[in-house]
Design a protein around this motif. Structure first.
Motif, PDB file in Angstrom:
ATOM      1  N   ASP A  39       0.791  -1.200  -0.045  1.00 28.97           N
ATOM      2  CA  ASP A  39      -0.054  -0.177   0.117  1.00 28.97           C
ATOM      3  C   ASP A  39       0.983   1.305   0.021  1.00 28.97           C
ATOM      4  O   ASP A  39       1.227   1.617   1.108  1.00 28.97           O
ATOM      5  N   LYS A  40       0.975   1.823  -1.184  1.00 26.05           N
ATOM      6  CA  LYS A  40       2.056   2.848  -1.406  1.00 26.05           C
ATOM      7  C   LYS A  40       1.410   4.273  -0.446  1.00 26.05           C
ATOM      8  O   LYS A  40       2.043   4.961  -0.171  1.00 26.05           O
ATOM      9  N   VAL A  41       0.114   4.402  -0.637  1.00 23.74           N
ATOM     10  CA  VAL A  41      -0.457   5.703  -0.074  1.00 23.74           C
ATOM     11  C   VAL A  41      -0.197   5.512   1.531  1.00 23.74           C
ATOM     12  O   VAL A  41       0.332   6.559   2.085  1.00 23.74           O
ATOM     13  N   LYS A  44       3.389   5.997   1.959  1.00 21.24           N
ATOM     14  CA  LYS A  44       3.948   7.700   1.883  1.00 21.24           C
ATOM     15  C   LYS A  44       3.137   8.465   3.377  1.00 21.24           C
ATOM     16  O   LYS A  44       4.115   9.349   3.813  1.00 21.24           O
ATOM     17  N   ALA A  45       2.092   8.068   3.664  1.00 20.26           N
ATOM     18  CA  ALA A  45       1.807   8.976   5.024  1.00 20.26           C
ATOM     19  C   ALA A  45       2.562   8.688   6.139  1.00 20.26           C
ATOM     20  O   ALA A  45       2.822   9.429   6.684  1.00 20.26           O
TER      21      ALA A  45
END
Length: 157
Positions: A39-41, A44-45
Motif C-alpha cells: 500500500d503505497k499511499v 507515504k503517509a
C-alpha cells in the motif's frame, strides 16, 4: 572494500525503502509490519509522519554507496526504542550490525530498548553484538504472520 555509513533520510530514499518493505520474507522476519506492505499511499503517509517528527531520529544506511535500509529511534510504550530495516540483498554481510553500532555511537540516550520476534535469530544477534541484552518478553499481533507472536524485549543500558 565494503563500507557502511549513515546519513540523514532524504525523500529520494523512500522508493527504495518501499521496495524493501514489499519483500515478503523480510516482512515475515520483521513480523511487526504494516497491514499491507504494497500500500503505497499508507507507506507515504507513514514516512511523511516520520520525516516531519523531529523526536524521531532517522538515518539511511548506505552500503557500498547504495541505500541498504534505515535505522531509527523513537518513543514507544513510554521508552526510547531503536529499530532498523535492511534490504534482504544485504543480509548476512554485517550491514545491520555496523549500521546499528554507528547509530548507537551517535545516540547517547540510555537506556534504549529494542524488540525482536523470538525466531528472528539474526536480528537478536545484531542487537546482542551491539550490547543489548534480553530483559523481557511480550506478545503482539503480527500483520505479516496474521497471528500473535512472542517477542523479546532487549535493553541497552
Amino acid at each position: 572494500m565494503e563500507n557502511v555509513m549513515l546519513r540523514d533520510v532524504i525523500v529520494d530514499d523512500l522508493p527504495i525503502f518501499f521496495e524493501q518493505q514489499k519483500d515478503m520474507t523480510a516482512n515475515f522476519m520483521a513480523a511487526f509490519t504494516t497491514k499491507d506492505p504494497a500500500d503505497k499511499v499508507a507507506f507515504k503517509a507513514h514516512w511523511e509522519k516520520i520525516l516531519n517528527n523531529e523526536a524521531i531520529i532517522k538515518k539511511t544506511v548506505i552500503f557500498n554507496e547504495k541505500v541498504a535500509g534505515h535505522v531509527s529511534s523513537f518513543e514507544q510504550f513510554g521508552e526510547r526504542e531503536v529499530s532498523y530495516w535492511i534490504g534482504r540483498e544485504y543480509w548476512g554481510r554485517g550491514v545491520a550490525t555496523k549500521a546499528l553500532s554507528q547509530f548507537l555511537d551517535c545516540i547517547t540516550i540510555r537506556p534504549l530498548y529494542a524488540r525482536a520476534v523470538k525466531d528472528n535469530i539474526a536480528s537478536i544477534r545484531v542487537l546482542e553484538k551491539c550490547g543489548f541484552e534480553i530483559k523481557g518478553e511480550d506478545k503482539g499481533y503480527s500483520n505479516a504472520r496474521a497471528e500473535e507472536v512472542e517477542e523479546y524485549i532487549l535493553k541497552l543500558s
